[in-house]
Write an enzyme that holds these catalytic residues in place. Structure first.
Site, PDB file in Angstrom:
ATOM      1  N   GLU A 293     116.970  -5.492 -43.014  1.00  0.00           N
ATOM      2  CA  GLU A 293     115.521  -5.636 -43.205  1.00  0.00           C
ATOM      3  C   GLU A 293     115.081  -6.736 -42.264  1.00  0.00           C
ATOM      4  O   GLU A 293     115.618  -7.845 -42.304  1.00  0.00           O
ATOM      5  CB  GLU A 293     115.200  -5.970 -44.656  1.00  0.00           C
ATOM      6  CG  GLU A 293     115.590  -4.866 -45.645  1.00  0.00           C
ATOM      7  CD  GLU A 293     114.994  -3.499 -45.325  1.00  0.00           C
ATOM      8  OE1 GLU A 293     113.895  -3.438 -44.737  1.00  0.00           O
ATOM      9  OE2 GLU A 293     115.649  -2.484 -45.633  1.00  0.00           O
ATOM     10  N   CYS A 327     108.171 -12.237 -44.797  1.00  0.00           N
ATOM     11  CA  CYS A 327     108.208 -11.127 -43.844  1.00  0.00           C
ATOM     12  C   CYS A 327     107.000 -10.219 -44.058  1.00  0.00           C
ATOM     13  O   CYS A 327     106.574  -9.514 -43.164  1.00  0.00           O
ATOM     14  CB  CYS A 327     109.500 -10.354 -44.002  1.00  0.00           C
ATOM     15  SG  CYS A 327     109.852 -10.007 -45.715  1.00  0.00           S
TER      16      CYS A 327
END
Ligand code: NAD
Length: 541
Positions: A293, A327
């Site tokens: 990720e 993020c």
């Protein structure tokens, strides 16, 4: 399986504590913060049953007070990484054979330890290591990590339940074996929960792990290790090494027993990892699982029908909480001309009311960014925006690293929808706004889709259901987590499984059964009860 079909406790999300003045949790976390801040911990590596010190150490310093040392950690040499691999492979012999309910019990116990006796510790350590406010520490280090552990146990039992049909006279069974080899977990600085989850999710499925935390998170990683040890994770199941990421990674990827990587961090690093794994592919005994990720350039787009105050709140929270270092943080915003001024006035009012400083002062909403490299990068982009003709800094824009790495929440207004800060992940409290003509709504959706290489999170604000439907379709591929009339941050385990596509990652959704499936290699067992004794089929006559 032991001697019963065991049901795991139903997973529920850990309630978020308030830390309001006078609350017991507030007193506990402040006391723990003081103790850690004024202490000096020496953090060893954890390899098999050994705690390893090398004497080659780095200091740990809070980003909001970078001259203040709260401890040291020891850097690995190549031989320690090799030892960690050997320890993982040795531990695998027993761990992979342990019945699943025993593994489940260990991680459920870890969740309860964090919810109770370790809550103040893991939160205070996260406030110090990563400069999180107490609320940001609570929703990450305590609640999200607890949720990962509890929900993953539930998902694991659901995976094991999934079995094939059996025709008459035979019995088909699937065993969800751990991977043959060891798993490498590489974790980022920004979430203590991710740091705990990446090694734990693979270990929960019966794998053994070599874990390399981020240099900027080791102070809180130590608390995770303490929790895992007290919960009963056996020696060698999760081995922890620190130091030069390239040396550690190259040593690990050279092992024929490397069976998978569980990575969260930046896109470039992940792509380089993938490339190295490809180059070494003939070395490995099995095809390694690659789960990553990575970065994001997360958007908010408002339709002319949107409520300006709601959009502004989405920006203020979505772009600036934890200094924009999620993020999922909103970093590019598209506003229609008809409401742009109103939205931006509200955002400016919000920013003017933010207090910035140490997380030890609980009235601060904004603290420091993680390290000097990040600070310098942000300062460079802010200065560039001040100089560029197609950009203007309309809020914030100041920075100061004399005591801590403080960057004011900053809004850049640009007339160029492809301006560099509309495309590049900055990972800080800087959001860039582009104002479009109301009539260009549909074209602007195409712009949102085509502007960034990433596809992590994004949000649409609108009161018009046709516009919401159009945006949901047009933006199908540019966010793995898509929000309607909400900020694009704050995914909750068990409710909004998290992950993105395109350059944002393999989208294996942390905190879901899909992720756990990457850490197993199913074996189908077919058993026939009355075994044929003649090869001739009836059609042969
Ligand atoms: P980073 O890429 O700098 O570091 C992540 C990890 O990789 C660290 O442990 C680091 O030491 C290691 N590393 C660095 N260089 C390496 C190399 N050459 N080889 C192997 N490992 C190496 O990221 P960061 O600054 O810690 O975290 C921020 C990044 O993580 C942002 O890009 C953010 O978007 C991303 N992130 C993504 C998600 C998500 O779910 N998509 C979640 C959190 C963070």
């Amino acid at each position: 399986m032991g001697k019963g079909f065991f049901q795991v406790p139903t997973a529920i999300n850990e309630p978020v504590k308030s830390y309001a003045p006078g609350s017991p949790e507030r007193a506990a976390v402040i006391a723990q913060y003081e103790a850690y801040f004024n202490g000096n911990v020496d953090v060893p590596m954890y390899i098999g049953s050994e705690t390893v010190t090398t004497g080659n150490t780095n200091n740990m310093t809070p980003p909001h007070d970078h001259q203040h040392v709260v401890g040291t950690y020891h850097l690995a040499e190549k031989k320690h990484v090799t030892q960690a691999i050997e320890a993982a492979l040795e531990a695998r012999k027993k761990w992979a054979q342990l019945t699943w309910e025993q593994r489940a019990a260990i991680f459920l116990k870890a969740a309860e330890l964090i919810a109770g006796p370790y809550r103040a510790k893991i939160n205070a350590a996260t406030m110090i290591a990563q400069s999180k406010t107490v609320h940001q520490a609570e929703i990450d280090a305590a609640c999200e990590l607890i949720d990962f552990l509890r929900f993953n146990v539930e998902f694991m039992s659901q995976i094991y339940e999934e079995q094939p049909d059996s025709a008459e006279g035979i019995w088909n069974r699937v065993e969800y074996r751990p991977l043959e080899g060891f798993v490498y977990a590489i974790t980022p600085f920004n979430f203590t929960a991710i740091a705990g989850n990446l090694p734990a999710s693979a270990a929960m499925m019966g794998n053994t792990v070599v874990w390399k935390p981020s240099d900027s998170q080791i102070f809180s990683a130590k608390v995770i290790v303490d929790v895992f040890k007290e919960a009963g994770v056996p020696d060698g199941v999760i081995n922890v090494v620190y130091g030069d990421p390239v040396m550690i990674t190259d040593t690990i990827l050279a092992s024929p027993d490397f069976a998978g990587v569980h990575f969260t961090g930046s896109t470039y690093v992940f792509k380089e990892l993938w490339k190295k794994i490809g180059n070494n592919i003939h070395t490995y005994k099995t095809y390694p699982k690659i789960v990553g990720e990575t970065g994001g350039k997360d958007f908010i787009i408002a339709h002319p029908s949107a409520n300006a105050k709601q959009v502004a709140t989405g920006i203020s929270r979505g772009a600036f909480e934890f200094q924009g270092q999620k993020c999922s943080a909103a970093s590019r915003v598209y506003l229609p001309k008809s409401i742009a001024n109103e939205v931006l006035e509200y955002v400016k009012e919000d920013i003017a009311s933010f207090k910035m400083g140490s997380p030890a002062d609980l009235s601060n909403f904004i603290t420091a960014v993680i390290h000097e490299g990040s600070f310098d990068k942000l300062a460079k982009y802010i200065d560039q925006a001040k100089a560029d003709a197609d950009a203007e800094v309309i809020a914030g824009g100041n920075y100061d690293k004399s005591k801590g790495y403080f960057v004011e929440p900053t809004v850049i207004l640009t007339t160029n929808p492809k301006y560099t800060t509309m495309e590049t992940e900055l990972f800080g409290p800087v959001v860039t706004v582009y104002v479009y003509e109301d009539a260009d709504w549909s074209e602007t959706l195409q712009l949102v889709d085509g502007t960034s290489e990433y596809a992590l999170t994004g949000a649409v604000f609108s009161g018009d259901r046709y516009a919401i439907d159009e945006a949901t379709k047009a933006l199908e591929n540019c966010a793995g987590n898509f929000y309607i009339n909400d900020k694009p941050t704050g995914a909750v385990v068990g409710q909004q499984p998290f992950g993105g596509a395109r350059a944002s990652g393999t989208n294996d959704k942390a905190g879901s059964a899909q992720n756990l499936l990457r850490w197993v290699s199913p074996r189908l067992i077919k058993e026939t009860f009355v075994t044929p004794t003649d090869y001739r089929y009836p059609f042969l006559g």
